[in-house]
Each structure stands twice: as C-alpha cells, then as structure tokens.
Design a protein around this motif. Structure first.
Motif, PDB file in Angstrom:
ATOM      1  N   THR A   1      -4.630   9.767  -0.429  1.00 41.33           N
ATOM      2  CA  THR A   1      -5.318   8.525  -0.791  1.00 41.33           C
ATOM      3  C   THR A   1      -5.778   8.502  -2.232  1.00 41.33           C
ATOM      4  O   THR A   1      -6.023   7.423  -2.785  1.00 41.33           O
ATOM      5  CB  THR A   1      -6.550   8.323   0.101  1.00 41.33           C
TER       6      THR A   1
ATOM      7  N   SER B   1      -6.996   0.896   4.210  1.00 42.40           N
ATOM      8  CA  SER B   1      -7.979   1.753   3.561  1.00 42.40           C
ATOM      9  C   SER B   1      -9.353   1.448   4.125  1.00 42.40           C
ATOM     10  O   SER B   1      -9.610   0.354   4.616  1.00 42.40           O
ATOM     11  CB  SER B   1      -7.968   1.569   2.036  1.00 42.40           C
TER      12      SER B   1
ATOM     13  N   GLY C   1      -2.199   6.890   0.987  1.00 42.36           N
ATOM     14  CA  GLY C   1      -2.803   6.948   2.311  1.00 42.36           C
ATOM     15  C   GLY C   1      -1.844   6.603   3.432  1.00 42.36           C
ATOM     16  O   GLY C   1      -2.259   6.460   4.577  1.00 42.36           O
TER      17      GLY C   1
ATOM     18  N   GLN D   1       0.853  -1.189   0.000  1.00 40.83           N
ATOM     19  CA  GLN D   1       0.000   0.000   0.000  1.00 40.83           C
ATOM     20  C   GLN D   1       0.885   1.235   0.000  1.00 40.83           C
ATOM     21  O   GLN D   1       1.709   1.422   0.896  1.00 40.83           O
ATOM     22  CB  GLN D   1      -0.896   0.007   1.236  1.00 40.83           C
TER      23      GLN D   1
ATOM     24  N   ALA E   1      -8.532  -3.552  -3.528  1.00 39.67           N
ATOM     25  CA  ALA E   1      -9.300  -2.359  -3.203  1.00 39.67           C
ATOM     26  C   ALA E   1     -10.751  -2.764  -3.022  1.00 39.67           C
ATOM     27  O   ALA E   1     -11.180  -3.810  -3.521  1.00 39.67           O
ATOM     28  CB  ALA E   1      -9.176  -1.305  -4.308  1.00 39.67           C
TER      29      ALA E   1
ATOM     30  N   ALA F   1      -6.631   9.394   5.652  1.00 41.07           N
ATOM     31  CA  ALA F   1      -7.651   9.062   4.658  1.00 41.07           C
ATOM     32  C   ALA F   1      -9.027   9.265   5.265  1.00 41.07           C
ATOM     33  O   ALA F   1      -9.218   9.122   6.480  1.00 41.07           O
ATOM     34  CB  ALA F   1      -7.500   7.620   4.176  1.00 41.07           C
TER      35      ALA F   1
END
Length: 769
Positions: free
Chosen positions: A335, A606, A329, A326, A656, A557
């Motif tokens: 983000t 996230s 973010g 990742q 995601a 985020a």
C-alpha cells in the motif's frame, strides 16, 4: 470524551498495579523517564547500508522524438535501412548524465512494407534483435528499456521506410542494480518448429547472454509473435509456477505482435510462455534485476476488466474518457512506498482507431501515448507507470473501448531514503539522538537508511526498511517500541531500535499507543497497548514484542485510529478490532479484542483510521465513512455525533483520503478538500470556523498523499515538497510556519524530494533522499 493523558496514566496504573496521578501535561510520564536503555537491555541502533536498488526514476511521460512533426529529429518518414538519433538526456526530467537506460514507449506508424525497429545506445554496435516487428500500414507500440550513451542518446534503426515516435516515462541511474545486456535472441522458432496452439514453451534465461546463473529475480524480455494461424494471446510466467490468467501479448491472425515484459524467473532459471494459437515465437532478452533489487515481480493479476466489471464498472470506457485504477494494496502490491508499477494494458474492440495514455492519478494528462490501436482489435502493451494520488494510475482513451489492466510487478522508491522529522521531541520522537526537545527545523532521524515506509503514533515514530525490518523510536511506555522493553513507562529512546522478530514486512501503521506491521504473507502483527483490545489477539493485554493478530484472512493493507485497527483483505472486505465506543466497529459499541468483519461495505480499495473516525474508498472511488462525527469530520453535513454503519458521502468521490482526530481529508483532482474542526486552522481553508461540508484547502496542487495528526495536516506534492497547516505549538509546521497556527498551508522548509509523509501527535516525518 476521554482525556488521553488520563487514559495513559490509567493504563500505566493498571500495568504497575498501583495508582498513578494523572500528569499535568500529556507527556509528563515520558518526560520524567531516563533516556538510557533499561539495565541489561542493550539494543542495536546502527542500521546496515541500504539494500540494492534499481534506481528507477519515473517521470511524466514526455515525447522525445516524432518524425511526423520533426520533434527531436527529422520530419517525415525515415528511409529504409536508416538510423535516427534521439536525445533523451536532458528531456522530460531525465538528467543529462548518470543515466544507464531509459524507459521508452516507441510507436511505428504508416510503414510502407513489413519490417522491424531496433533501439540501442548511440555509438554501440547495433544488436541483431528487434524491439518492434510490424506489417505494412500497421501502427504498433512497444515499451523498451534502452541503454543510452554518455550524452543520453539512443539510436533507432528501421528496416523499412516509416514514421515513428517515442515517449520517455522513466530512467535507470548508473550504479543501480538494473543490468542491461546486449540484446540477445534466446529463441526463434522460425528456425526449428511451429509452436502449437495451447502449448507452453520454456525458455532458460539465466546463465546466458551475460545474465548470471543465480541471484536473478526478473528479466526484461521482448516477446514477438510471428504469423499466428488465428487470433489469440500469450502469457509469460515463472517456470514451474501456476499459469496466471492475464496475458502479455494479444495478436490477430496473420499479423506480428510484440510485447515487453518484466518476467519473474522460475524453476531452473527459466520463464514459461503459453500460446493460445499456433504461431512462431521470438524471445529476446534486454536486461535483468537481482532478487535483492527494489523491483518485485508478482503473479500477474487482472486489476481491471471492463467487460466483466472487474475492478471497474461493467461499461466500455467512453471516447475521451479516463479510467482511474487502484494499483497499490491490490494484486500483491504493497500500500505504501511504491514508486511505479509494471502493468500490461490492453484495449479490446475499440470503436475507432486511437490511443491510450497512462499517467499518475491526480496529475495532468501528458501528450503521449501508451499504445495505439486500430478499430475492432485487441492490442496490448507493457507500461512502467508512475503511481499517483491514492496509489492509483489514470488511463485515458481517445476512442470508446473495453480495457484490461494486469499488474506484473512494482518498484519501491529509491532505497536511499532517510527519515526527516520536525515538531515535538520531548519523548524522543524526533529520533535524532539529541536530548528531548522540540524543533521547528527538520532534523534527520539517526542511523536509518534504505527506508521505504513510515508511520507515527502519539509520540513514537516507525520506519520500514527495504530489508523488511521495522525500526522505532520515541516513547515506549506501553510497549510501542516493540523492542522487548519494560511496560512501566520508562522505555524511551532518542535513536531507532529494531522492532523484535519482524521480517518480510511490507507496510507499517500506528495507533495512539500501538504499532502494526503487515508481512508479505498477508499476516498482521501488533505490539504496544492492548487496553482496548487493539492488539487483536484476544488477550486485552499490552505487549512490548509483536504478536500476530488472530483470525484474519489474507490482508493487503492496514491502518489504525487512536485505539482501533483496521485491515483490508484481498477480497475487498474490511476487518476491525479494538475500541468501538464511537461506532468505529459497526455492530458493536463494546469493541472487540479480535478482528470482526465490517458489515455494510464491500469492494473497498483503501481504508484509513483517524482518531475515532474511519474513511474508506471503494473501487468506484466512492468515499464511505463511519465513527465519530462530533465536529462534522465525516462530511455528511449531519448533526449526529456518531455514525455506526458505513455510509457513503452522497455524490462525493476521491483519489485518496486521510483523517485526524477531528478532521477528514480527501485528494480530489490533485487538490485537497477538508472538513471538521476548524480551530487552529486544521481545515486549511483560511478560516478557523468548523465546517460539516468539505472545503477546498488553499495553496496546494498536484498532491500525492496526505497525513494528519490531532491538530495539524500535511500534503505531499508531486514536486517533492510538503505543505503544512494547523497547529504549530511545537513547530509542527516547520520553521516557515507562524508561531502559533496557520489556517492556510505553508511549505515546510528543509524538505525536498519527499516520497512519503506521516504525522504523529505533535510531530511529523518525511522520507527524503
């Protein structure tokens, strides 16, 4: 379940202090409002031109020359003192013209003696600085931002007979704010002194070699270690700043090592370089970026260290294995709206000689390398990595190794972005300045340029510009426009207005009747409806101007469902406020008017709110869910209507996630899975039947992001097109869609080069060039 048409009427009644009859359709109150600004409240609708852009375009890493095979040039080791020309323009997605410089990863292998390599624009004078310094038999790679001639060619000079190969991963277009300079040596301690172990050398980088004395945000440096007395590392950072813990170059005793870094400029226009071992240093400058460019340097931050379990399992990457990281973010990277990141990638103690390949998550692994490593050593290289699905990059290793990944900065998408819209327009949410009407054809939102992020509420659109300001259009009856307008339901606009008082914003989000902004200082701001506490300031009141959400730690985020908002902190914790009736805020069904920490989940990468459901990804790519599960949208295959504690979907991982009011979505391996309510085709698997287990959405691949409204969903694919499925009552699927709905995705016509997609109640938006 509550009717949101009735809820809006109730809200307005409370605000006005009078009873309002529920409208016969969800948007009746907005439709009756005048479209002119309220008296005496003239507001700007014209946006200044876009801020300066580097105009970096990332491409899939592609090999452009390899003397081992004869690809793109001669076959066999080149002669000592020879120059080889490589054609980069017209290859691997690089245009044949309009290119100022290319991002190359150049590798030297099998040298017969110690030597050096110089890359430069064909036809120009060869500079006196090297890109790579190497020893006999050594395999060394380094990233180089190299100017090209008018035909897109670079020349490579080698002082010693050797093989070499080069991969292109991006290019800078002419006219951008990246400024190459004639490569110039700023420091060579071989002529003056030996750098002591544990010392810091400060190098002025502005006002020299064609670099201005002010307005410089970052410089591109090539730093070489020569004859180190012991193995060690060096760290480059802004002069005057606290030294970070992540390294730029790792080296072994007696051997030269080199690394390219996008170094932020510090006090006195200088960069500091810390060396852990006694050595000589060479520092060359290749170019610079202004402070106003779309490249932003961050304090170098370690995202992954498999030796300690930071950002990844505490385990060596296996031979032939891939680690997905990742990169948005986290570490100061926003983000959304991120094109590429500048990473330092290090292989530590590999079990055999081999290589790493870095590429966008969700895409196909290219046949190129980021760095090559020998057995047992630590080797680092800088890489400009295009961001893939879910804001991640993947790193493949041919041999077993530990892996370190440090982020040095990020590039936003080219700042020529405008907003395209389609679908419902009866509250002005198409933003095209026309009378309120729906459109299945895409239209341009008026007067906006330089857009880097978008979000959508029920009937309100939001755009984040590169200058850190936020703009809104559509319905503002509950203050959603953030422009200081009336809360009596009459504040509607068909052209964007600036949200008041917000600067330095890095991302935006939207609830049903509310807007949210995350600023670069980690604070969150909210405006619009506060009926359920969704403004997070403890008042429960609505506001047509932004107010800071209270009690939050440093946030990286934000997201929002209908009446609940979520914030992800830098330590991987999640905070929530607003409505909690359906379990959106674990531990309470009463809701919260100020943020509370979500318990039962950690290491979150996230967070996504959709309707009354929540989906979160943890650092190990696990998917966690909670909230409304009335139609199976949480993929737990459970009849429970609510899930009140964060629960991991067993055996399920994703790159995601996204959610609507009735469906959940995940990007997995470039494709999309969905579950929940099938009516209207919202799952996209060719059926209108509900499903409590994930189904594969048809006809989509290489998906980078997803957006979903109450009834329709959208997938942005790597070729810049957008696929849509679900309800099409108001043209939400674009003019290619059927008249009513589609259970199989169709490509939205009129959209090319999309860099983001967002979905509102009955309308959709995309950032396009």
């Amino acid at each position: 379940m509550r009717s949101y048409a009735a809820l809006r009427s109730l809200l307005l009644a409370m605000l006005l202090g009078c009873a309002l009859a529920a409208p016969t359709m969800a948007y009746a109150a907005s439709m009756s409002a005048a479209l002119s600004h309220p008296s005496g409240t003239a507001r700007p609708a014209v946006v200044a031109g876009p801020a300066p852009t580097t105009r970096l375009t990332s491409v899939a890493p592609t090999r452009v020359i390899d003397t081992r095979t004869g690809l793109g040039g001669p076959k066999g080791a080149v002669a000592a003192g020879s120059t080889t020309t490589a054609k980069v323009g017209g290859t691997g997605g690089v245009p044949t013209s309009g290119v100022a410089a290319v991002v190359l990863n150049i590798t030297v292998t099998g040298a017969t003696a110690s030597g050096y390599l110089i890359a430069y624009a064909t036809g120009s004078t060869r500079p006196g600085t090297s890109n790579i310094t190497f020893s006999a038999g050594q395999t060394v790679a380094n990233q180089s931002v190299t100017p090209v001639d008018a035909s897109g060619r670079v020349s490579v000079y080698l002082s010693t007979s050797t093989q070499f190969f080069a991969d292109v991963s991006g290019y800078y277009a002419t006219g951008g704010s990246y400024h190459p300079v004639t490569p110039t040596r700023l420091l060579d301690t071989r002529k003056t002194h030996t750098v002591a172990a544990g010392s810091t050398t400060t190098v002025p980088v502005t006002g020299v070699a064609g670099v201005p004395s002010s307005g410089v945000g970052a410089v591109i440096l090539n730093i070489t270690v020569v004859a180190p007395a012991t193995s060690g590392y060096l760290i480059a950072y802004p002069a005057g700043a606290t030294r970070p813990s992540s390294s730029n170059v790792n080296f072994v005793v007696g051997r030269a090592a080199v690394g390219t870094t996008f170094a932020r400029v510090g006090t006195g226009g200088a960069v500091s370089i810390y060396t852990s071992a006694t050595t000589h240093l060479l520092v060359d400058i290749a170019g610079w970026l202004p402070t106003s460019a779309d490249y932003t340097g961050v304090t170098p931050t370690r995202l992954v260290d498999t030796r300690s379990g930071t950002g990844a399992p505490r385990a060596r990457v296996p031979a032939g294995g891939t680690l997905t990281v990742q990169v948005t973010g986290v570490g100061g990277v926003p983000t959304a709206g991120i094109n590429a990141v500048e990473l330092g990638v290090t292989a530590v103690g590999p079990s055999a000689g081999g290589y790493l390949t870095t590429y966008p998550a969700g895409g196909s692994r290219p046949g190129s390398s980021t760095l090559n490593y020998p057995q047992g050593q630590a080797v680092a290289n800088s890489v400009t990595a295009k961001v893939g699905a879910g804001g991640k990059v993947s790193i493949f290793s041919s041999a077993q190794t530990d892996l370190l990944v440090d982020v040095q900065g990020y590039f936003r998408y080219p700042l020529t972005g405008v907003v395209s819209a389609w679908g419902a327009g009866f509250s002005g949410q198409l933003g095209n300045g026309a009378s309120p009407t729906s459109s299945s054809a895409t239209v341009r939102v008026s007067a906006l340029s330089g857009v880097t992020g978008i979000a959508a509420g029920e009937a309100t659109g939001y755009a984040l510009r590169a200058d850190g300001t936020v703009w809104a259009w559509g319905d503002g009856g509950a203050g959603e426009l953030g422009d200081g307008g009336s809360l009596d339901g009459s504040d509607v606009t068909t052209v964007p207005r600036q949200v008041l008082g917000l600067t330095g914003v890095t991302s935006v989000a939207a609830g049903y009747f509310s807007g949210y902004a995350l600023r670069g200082d980690g604070t969150v701001w909210a405006w619009g409806s506060g009926f359920h506490g969704e403004l997070g300031n403890g008042s429960g009141n609505s506001s047509s101007t932004p107010a800071q959400v209270t009690g939050l730690p440093g946030i990286v985020a934000i997201s929002a469902g209908w009446d609940t908002a979520y914030a992800l902190a830098s330590d991987g914790t999640v905070w929530a406020w607003g409505d909690g009736y359906y379990g959106q805020i674990p531990g309470t069904t009463e809701g919260a008017s100020t943020p509370v920490k979500v318990t039962g989940i950690s290491n979150v990468a996230s967070i996504v709110g959709g309707g009354r459901s929540v989906l979160a990804l943890t650092s190990d790519t696990g998917v966690w869910v909670w909230g409304d599960n009335s139609v199976g949208q949480l993929a737990l295959n459970s009849p429970d209507p609510y899930v009140t504690v964060p629960t991991r979907i067993p055996g399920y991982t994703a790159d995601a996630v996204a959610a609507s009011g009735v469906d959940g979505y995940a990007i997995r391996g470039g494709g999309v899975s969905a579950q929940g309510q099938g009516a209207g085709g919202g799952i996209g698997y060719g059926s209108t039947a509900d499903s409590r287990v994930p189904q594969s959405v048809l006809n989509v691949s290489n998906v980078l992001s997803i957006a979903a409204s109450d009834n329709s969903a959208y997938a942005r694919m790597s070729n810049g097109t957008i696929a849509a499925w679900g309800d099409n009552s108001y043209g939400e699927l674009g003019s290619a869609g059927p008249t009513d709905s589609a259970s199989t995705p169709v490509v939205v016509t009129g959209i090319t080069g999309a860099t983001a997609v967002a979905a509102g109640g009955r309308s959709a938006y995309a950032i396009t060039p």
